[in-house]
Design a protein around this motif. Sequence first.
Motif, mmCIF file in Angstrom:
data_model
loop_
_atom_site.group_PDB
_atom_site.id
_atom_site.type_symbol
_atom_site.label_atom_id
_atom_site.label_comp_id
_atom_site.label_asym_id
_atom_site.label_seq_id
_atom_site.Cartn_x
_atom_site.Cartn_y
_atom_site.Cartn_z
ATOM 1 N N ARG A 1 86.717 -65.977 11.089
ATOM 2 C CA ARG A 1 87.464 -64.814 11.557
ATOM 3 C C ARG A 1 86.810 -64.213 12.794
ATOM 4 O O ARG A 1 87.501 -63.788 13.729
ATOM 5 N N ALA A 2 85.493 -64.200 12.829
ATOM 6 C CA ALA A 2 84.795 -63.683 14.010
ATOM 7 C C ALA A 2 85.112 -64.549 15.234
ATOM 8 O O ALA A 2 85.360 -64.030 16.323
ATOM 9 N N ALA A 3 85.136 -65.865 15.057
ATOM 10 C CA ALA A 3 85.457 -66.766 16.170
ATOM 11 C C ALA A 3 86.877 -66.520 16.675
ATOM 12 O O ALA A 3 87.131 -66.521 17.888
ATOM 13 N N MET A 4 87.805 -66.290 15.756
ATOM 14 C CA MET A 4 89.185 -66.003 16.155
ATOM 15 C C MET A 4 89.267 -64.715 16.962
ATOM 16 O O MET A 4 89.919 -64.657 18.008
ATOM 17 N N LEU A 5 88.600 -63.686 16.482
ATOM 18 C CA LEU A 5 88.630 -62.397 17.180
ATOM 19 C C LEU A 5 87.996 -62.508 18.561
ATOM 20 O O LEU A 5 88.517 -61.953 19.533
ATOM 21 N N VAL B 1 86.020 -57.787 6.149
ATOM 22 C CA VAL B 1 86.968 -58.685 6.815
ATOM 23 C C VAL B 1 86.283 -59.421 7.970
ATOM 24 O O VAL B 1 86.532 -60.595 8.201
ATOM 25 N N LEU B 2 85.402 -58.744 8.663
ATOM 26 C CA LEU B 2 84.719 -59.353 9.806
ATOM 27 C C LEU B 2 83.604 -60.317 9.389
ATOM 28 O O LEU B 2 83.154 -61.114 10.209
ATOM 29 N N VAL C 1 93.956 -65.421 9.117
ATOM 30 C CA VAL C 1 94.843 -64.585 9.921
ATOM 31 C C VAL C 1 95.533 -63.539 9.046
ATOM 32 O O VAL C 1 95.661 -62.374 9.439
ATOM 33 N N ASP C 2 95.956 -63.935 7.862
ATOM 34 C CA ASP C 2 96.597 -62.980 6.952
ATOM 35 C C ASP C 2 95.664 -61.819 6.630
ATOM 36 O O ASP C 2 96.091 -60.665 6.572
ATOM 37 N N ARG C 3 94.386 -62.106 6.441
ATOM 38 C CA ARG C 3 93.413 -61.032 6.182
ATOM 39 C C ARG C 3 93.248 -60.132 7.404
ATOM 40 O O ARG C 3 93.160 -58.911 7.277
ATOM 41 N N LEU C 4 93.195 -60.727 8.578
ATOM 42 C CA LEU C 4 93.031 -59.941 9.806
ATOM 43 C C LEU C 4 94.263 -59.080 10.088
ATOM 44 O O LEU C 4 94.132 -57.934 10.513
ATOM 45 N N VAL C 5 95.439 -59.617 9.837
ATOM 46 C CA VAL C 5 96.672 -58.841 10.008
ATOM 47 C C VAL C 5 96.702 -57.712 8.984
ATOM 48 O O VAL C 5 97.014 -56.562 9.310
#
Length: 92
Positions: free
Chosen positions: A21-25, A15-16, A54-58
């Motif tokens: 996604r890394a930038a969002m986190l 996921v990371l 976001v769906d993947r991170l959630v």
Amino acid sequence: MPTTSAPDLAAIAQVLASDARAAMLLALLDGRAWTLSELAGAAGVSRPTASEHVDRLVGAGLLEEVRQGRHRYLRLAGPTVAEGIESLAALS
């Protein structure tokens, strides 16, 4: 000894393994809840693409949603997530 299994660790790592996604986190390390549009801007992706990320991170338990009326805000799913992201950032 940690109770996390190798497949659990690999799933989180997968996921990371995305620049967006890394930038969002990393952006969410500021401690506040962000809108999807703000996260899209921080990651340099379109809003629909950000929604998929976001769906993947959630789904992975890294982010949580906070709804206020029709607005959707996203934040890190707790201090453990923030500490993990900070630790990974320190390794990079």
